[in-house]
Each structure stands twice: as structure tokens, then as C-alpha cells.
Design an enzyme around this catalytic site. Structure first.
Site, PDB file in Angstrom:
ATOM      1  N   LYS A 130      -2.961   1.283   9.126  1.00  0.00           N
ATOM      2  CA  LYS A 130      -2.614   0.750   8.171  1.00  0.00           C
ATOM      3  C   LYS A 130      -2.001  -0.465   7.613  1.00  0.00           C
ATOM      4  O   LYS A 130      -1.184  -0.263   7.751  1.00  0.00           O
ATOM      5  CB  LYS A 130      -3.732   1.003   6.697  1.00  0.00           C
ATOM      6  N   ARG A 178      -5.640  -7.604 -10.564  1.00  0.00           N
ATOM      7  CA  ARG A 178      -6.615  -8.241 -11.195  1.00  0.00           C
ATOM      8  C   ARG A 178      -8.239  -8.362 -11.646  1.00  0.00           C
ATOM      9  O   ARG A 178      -9.203  -7.068 -10.969  1.00  0.00           O
ATOM     10  CB  ARG A 178      -6.993  -9.783  -9.525  1.00  0.00           C
ATOM     11  N   TYR A 181      -8.246   9.986   9.063  1.00  0.00           N
ATOM     12  CA  TYR A 181      -9.618   9.503   8.830  1.00  0.00           C
ATOM     13  C   TYR A 181     -11.071   9.451   7.783  1.00  0.00           C
ATOM     14  O   TYR A 181     -10.711  11.129   8.561  1.00  0.00           O
ATOM     15  CB  TYR A 181     -10.094   8.786  10.195  1.00  0.00           C
ATOM     16  N   LYS A 216       0.751  -0.994  -0.040  1.00  0.00           N
ATOM     17  CA  LYS A 216      -0.127  -0.123   0.091  1.00  0.00           C
ATOM     18  C   LYS A 216       0.816   1.363   0.108  1.00  0.00           C
ATOM     19  O   LYS A 216       0.501   2.311  -0.433  1.00  0.00           O
ATOM     20  CB  LYS A 216      -1.054  -0.115   1.418  1.00  0.00           C
ATOM     21  N   LYS A 273     -17.049  -5.932   0.832  1.00  0.00           N
ATOM     22  CA  LYS A 273     -18.552  -5.309   0.348  1.00  0.00           C
ATOM     23  C   LYS A 273     -19.569  -6.226   0.065  1.00  0.00           C
ATOM     24  O   LYS A 273     -19.497  -7.583  -0.226  1.00  0.00           O
ATOM     25  CB  LYS A 273     -17.725  -5.560  -1.467  1.00  0.00           C
TER      26      LYS A 273
END
Length: 447
Positions: A158, A291, A202, A116, A237
Site C-alpha cells: 500500500k 474531512r 491481506y 498512512k 464506495k
């Protein structure tokens, strides 16, 4: 074009890839664990190879077994699908080293976007707006506290190598930071073998907007619009739609162009998704998935472009054959992820399907490997089906979705179909007025 492709995955995505190969006249080889011997993708493949026992680490994550199967079956290419090894740079490199084509981006781009921190740095250098935060991993609690004050509370910690909400902790106030940092590092190490973490501001109640990109080896890049993936539970999700009800045509074109230009600048190949948080009229890059996405069918519905087919063509060295001006968007599409789990407790529900009746009619598509009498094993992800509905506009699409959900029958196991039936009738969803925290707030109100 390839002669034969090994599909290094299982379930509905393996079946989806198999169908795209058939449309291209390409033979397929299905791999499977002993738990998936009777799976639909195995039954319909031209050839199949058992690669190990049920546990993923001994089968679908077993690189040696996959490469051995590819050699035995004498294939030209390997399609990793999604999940498992689809974003594993080491596996992609091994595939190429053994003389097969990896149907996906280069190992270098997978590695770049898999971390990330490097992904955020690459996006920033390519002119993509990013969430304010640290430029690299924090090295100590003291540094984290200093940088958090510069960024401004609340902050998110994170995992650098993370995803799916793992290794992510929120610190609302300075006194919460040290504990949140420790928890995030432990989770990151446990899930990804890497305890590096970074900080981001945030954002309150943003939407999760992602842009679908397609690029070939000849310098051609197009974006295929955006998907709104804000309906999430624990960063997973649940429902996606395209286009987003929150964006104007001008915003859609702008963020699409930004994403396409960034991909062009880094020389990316294949399908990819740039993910953003959107709030107050601004987009902030959070990650890139290298992907095919679970939710790719809604983009296919509004563009008429078979993304998996294009992914295979591009990997075979063929040009796209069209430019951005040729892309046309039509109507609205919504996807519901159907999981084998209790609709309220979310406890997984493996077992035998004793009755199966998928919905039908105009604009309704089911991507699933289920059939009457099949077994849903307990060893893998709980998603067993995707219900995709397309309509002339959002209202028609939502009404059609409500009808399709009413028709869908999966007996013998628990599913979250009832949750989807309740979501689609919620006033906020009907109005398109939601953010990434809405679903959890709404579910808490229902209990």
C-alpha cells in the site's frame, strides 16, 4: 460565529456547505471554474468568484487563486469540502497564515493522518488495533520479502500517501511480491508524488466499517456511531449504510469508544472518520479521514445531528454543547452514490441533463447540484447525486430505497441508477450478508 465563508469546492458538497452556512446565518462565497459558471452552488451563493479554467489544477487545486478569491471577498474562513485540497496540510497552513480560519483540523493532524504509516503508528500508540504489517516503508525488495514472510502471505502493498485503492497491489505468493512491489511504487509516485509503500496482511472478505467522530477545541469528543461502507468497486464506495447490519450494540459501543478515546488522546479538532476492516469479530484500523465524508448524510439521518453545521461551529471555537450520553440513534439509513457513468461499463457520461425528477416522500433526501438543463462537465469526479433514505428499521429503509430508486429520473446522460436498482433487490444485500469483495463478485456473476 463567522461572518462570511468561502467554499473551496464544487457540486453537491459545495451546495451542502452553503445550506449549513445559511442555517447559521453565515454569508457564502462560491468559487468556480469556467466550466461551472451555471452550477447550482454558484447560482445560490451570496457571492461568487471565478478562479480559473476547467482543469482542476488551474482552478479548484490552485491554492493561490483560492486565497486571492478569499481576500477579494473579505471572508473569515475557508471550507475545503471534500476531495481537492480538503486533506492538504500545506493548503490548511497557508489558509491560517493568510489570516483565515481553515474549517477542518489543524495542518499537523492532516499531515499525521495523511501519511498512512504515521497514521497507523499514531493509532497504535493511542490503543487502536491495527492490521498486522510493517511499522514503516520498506526500503528494498529483499526487506519486503523478509517482512512479507514474517507477516504471512497473502500481503497487500500500500502507498504511504495513498487512498482510493491507488498504489495498492496484492501479492498472493512470494514469487508475485517483486512485481507487485514495483507496480505499487510506480502508482504511488504517479498519483501522490511519493513512492513509499508498506506491507499489511491481506484480510479475506472483511467488512469496511468507519466510525464518525466529532471533537471541539474544549476537550469534548463524541462518536456518532458507525457506517458500513463494504459495498465497493475497485476500492470506491458505491452504497453505504448506518448502522452496520454486521455489528451488535456492544461492538458498536466498543469501537466507538476506542475511536473517540484515540481522537481525544491526539487532541484532534473537527469532524473525522476512523476507518476499520472488520472480520472474525475483530476491528483493524486502516486510516483516518480528516474531512467531512461523502456518506455523512446517513449518520445525520440516524442521529439528527447536522455534521456540516457542527463542523463550522467547532471551527469558530464554539463547544459541542452535548456529551456522548446525549447521542441517540434512531432507525436505519442507506445512501446510494449516483454517478454520471454507464451502469455496466462505468465509462463516464458527461453532457446536458435533459430531464430531472428526484424522488420524494417520507424519509427520502437528495443531495445533488443537478437541475433540468444543467451541464455535467467532463473534468471532475463523476458523482452527481446522493440518494439517502431513512426508515424505522433496515427492512423499511430498503423497501423505501427501492421505491425511491424507481422514481428517480435523470435523462440526457447515463447514470448508475440501474446498478443501484439491481443491488437493492439482491438477496445477499437484503440479508445484509456482504463484504468488501461482494459487489465485484456479484457483478461478475450478472454479466
Amino acid at each position: 460565529m463567522f461572518r462570511k465563508v468561502l467554499i473551496a469546492n464544487r457540486g453537491e458538497i459545495a451546495l451542502r456547505i452553503q445550506r449549513a452556512c445559511r442555517d447559521l446565518g453565515v454569508a457564502t462565497v462560491a468559487v468556480h471554474s469556467t466550466a461551472d459558471t451555471d452550477s447550482m452552488h454558484v447560482r445560490l451563493a451570496d457571492e461568487s468568484v471565478c478562479i480559473g479554467p476547467p482543469a482542476s489544477r488551474d482552478s479548484y487545486l490552485n491554492k493561490a487563486a483560492l486565497l486571492t478569491a478569499a481576500s477579494i471577498a473579505d471572508v473569515d474562513a475557508i471550507h475545503p469540502g471534500l476531495g481537492f485540497l480538503s486533506e492538504n496540510a500545506g493548503f490548511a497552513a497557508m489558509v491560517e497564515e493568510h489570516g483565515f480560519t481553515f474549517i477542518g483540523p489543524t495542518p499537523e493532524h492532516i499531515a499525521m493522518m495523511g501519511d498512512k504509516i504515521t497514521a497507523k503508528r499514531a493509532a497504535k500508540e493511542a490503543g487502536v488495533p491495527v492490521v498486522p504489517g510493517t511499522d514503516g516503508p520498506v526500503q528494498s525488495d529483499g526487506e519486503a520479502i523478509r517482512l512479507a514472510h514474517e507477516i504471512g502471505f497473502p500481503v497487500l502493498i500500500k502507498a504511504a500517501g495513498g487512498g482510493g485503492g491507488k498504489g495498492m497491489q496484492l501479492a498472493q505468493r512470494p514469487e508475485e511480491l517483486e512485481r507487485a512491489l514495483s507496480m505499487a511504487k510506480r502508482e504511488a509516485q504517479a498519483n501522490f508524488g511519493n513512492d513509499a509503500v508498506y506491507l499489511e496482511r491481506y484480510l479475506y472478505r472483511p467488512r469496511h466499517i468507519e466510525v464518525q467522530i466529532l471533537a471541539d477545541n474544549h476537550g469534548n469528543v463524541v462518536h456518532l456511531g458507525e457506517r458500513d461502507c463494504s459495498l465497493q468497486r475497485r476500492y470506491q464506495k458505491v452504497v453505504e449504510e448506518a448502522p452496520s447490519p454486521a455489528l451488535t450494540p456492544e461492538q458498536r459501543a466498543s469501537i466507538g469508544e476506542i475511536a473517540a478515546n484515540a481522537v481525544r488522546r491526539i487532541g484532534y479538532r473537527g469532524v473525522g472518520t476512523m476507518e476499520f476492516l472488520y472480520t472474525g469479530g475483530e476491528f483493524f484500523f486502516i486510516e483516518m479521514n480528516t474531512r467531512i465524508q461523502v456518506e455523512h448524510p446517513i449518520t445525520e439521518a440516524i442521529t439528527g445531528i447536522d455534521l456540516v453545521r457542527e463542523q463550522i461551529r467547532v471551527a469558530a471555537g464554539e463547544p459541542l454543547g452535548y456529551s456522548q450520553s446525549d447521542i441517540r440513534f434512531s432507525g436505519h439509513a442507506i445512501e446510494c452514490r449516483v454517478n454520471a457513468e454507464h451502469a455496466r461499463t462505468f465509462v463516464p457520461s458527461p453532457g446536458r441533463v435533459t430531464g430531472y425528477h428526484p424522488p420524494g416522500g417520507i424519509g427520502v433526501r437528495i443531495d445533488s447540484h443537478l437541475y433540468d438543463g444543467c451541464m455535467v462537465p467532463p473534468h471532475y469526479d463523476s458523482m452527481v447525486s446522493k440518494l439517502i433514505v431513512h426508515g424505522r428499521d433496515r427492512d423499511m429503509c430498503r423497501q423505501r430505497l427501492q421505491r425511491a430508486l424507481g422514481e428517480y429520473v435523470i435523462a440526457g446522460i447515463e447514470t448508475n441508477l440501474d446498478l443501484h436498482r439491481r443491488i437493492v433487490t439482491a438477496p445477499d444485500f437484503a440479508a445484509g450478508d456482504y463484504d468488501i469483495h461482494w459487489l465485484e463478485r456479484w457483478m461478475a456473476e450478472q454479466d
